[in-house]
Design an enzyme around this catalytic site. Sequence first.
Site, mmCIF file in Angstrom:
data_model
loop_
_atom_site.group_PDB
_atom_site.id
_atom_site.type_symbol
_atom_site.label_atom_id
_atom_site.label_comp_id
_atom_site.label_asym_id
_atom_site.label_seq_id
_atom_site.Cartn_x
_atom_site.Cartn_y
_atom_site.Cartn_z
ATOM 1 C CE LYS A 110 -4.080 -2.096 0.377
ATOM 2 N NZ LYS A 110 -3.759 -3.501 0.097
ATOM 3 C CG ASP A 125 -8.838 -1.974 1.851
ATOM 4 O OD1 ASP A 125 -9.853 -2.513 2.324
ATOM 5 O OD2 ASP A 125 -7.708 -2.437 2.007
#
Length: 354
Positions: free
Chosen positions: A41, A118
Site C-alpha cells: 500500500k 479498500d
Amino acid sequence: MALNLGVIEGFFGKPWSWADRTTVLRTLAGAGYRFYHYGPKADPFLRRRWREPHPPEQFAPLAAFAAECRRLGVRFGVALTPAGSTHPFNEESRAALTRKLRQLDALGIDDLAILFDDLPADLPDLARSQAELVDFCANNSRATQVFFCPSFYSDDPILERAWGKRPPDYLQRLGRHLDRKVRVYWTGEEVVSREIGVAHLERVQHELGRKVCLWDNYPVNDGVRMSQYLHLRAFTGRPAAIRHHVTGHAINPASQPLLSCIPALTLAASYREGERYAYGQAFLTAATKVLGADFGTMLHRDILPLQDTGLDNLGPRFAELRERYGAIDHPAAREITDWLDGRFRTTLEEVQTQ
C-alpha cells in the site's frame, strides 16, 4: 496434489526493503511458494498515483526483483489499484491504463492483479464496470494470468460499513461478467478469517461460478490495532482439504519480513502433512529453520506477550523483552526490538493516505 502457494504483499504501513523481499522470496521458494505479487500500500505508483510511471530509481530494483523471481522459478506479479478509473471508464482511463501496463510489461510480469479492495464501492453497476476494466487490462497486458480482488472480497459486514452498501447479487454478477480465466482473490468469511472451511468455499464457488484464490490476512499485522501485535503462531483453521476448492493460497505477510517466514513455512507444512499436522511442532520446526534452535525456542516461550498481550499492555514485560532480544545479533531479533520501540506502528494517517 500440490497447492499453488504464494505471497501477496498488500499491507499498509512501513514497506519492506528490497533486501527484505529477496530474503523472504528465497526462504519461501525453497518451501514450495510459487508466486509473489508485489503490491504494498505504501507504493503510491500502484495506488493513488498509479497514472504516473515508477521513477527509474524505483523501477530498477523492481525489475531486479522480478528477475530473481524468474531465477527461482517463482511467478512474479504486480498488484495495481486503478482508483477512480471505472466511473467513468472512458478514453482517459483506458489511455492511462495502457501506459501503466506497458511499463509493467517491461518488467516481464507473469501475473497481473487488479485490486479494488479498500476503495469506495457505492457506485452504479459496480460488478459490470469492474469486469469491463479487468477485461481491458487482460487484453492489453502480456501477463499470462490475471487476478482480481473485488470491492467485497469477504462476507464480512465491516466492508459495507467502511466502503458502502454491497450491491445485490454482486458475486453472481461478477461471475457472469468476468472472463472465466480471471482468478478472484477472496479472504474468507471475514477480512481476517479465523477459519476457512470447505463449506464456505463451496458456497462462494457456486456464486462466482469459479474457485477463488485465497488472500489470507494472516500473518499481516498492519492497521492501528493490529500493528500492536506480532503474528507468529503457526497456521490453524485452514484444513488441507480446502486445497481442492481453491486455485491457490496467498498470504498477506506481516510488517516484519523475516518473522513472517515462520508462519508462512507452517502453512506449507499444513498442506504437506494434512491430518498429521501439529501446529505447535510446526512452529518450532519453522522457527528453528529461520532463527536457529536456541532463538526459536526462546521465541516459542514468548509468544503470549508478543502475539496476545499487545504493545501498549506489556507493562514490566517490556523491559525484560527489550533486553533479551536486544542482546541477540540476528535480523529477526532486530525486527522484534524495532517493534517494541514502536517503529512498526501503523498510523491512521498511513491507512487513510496510502
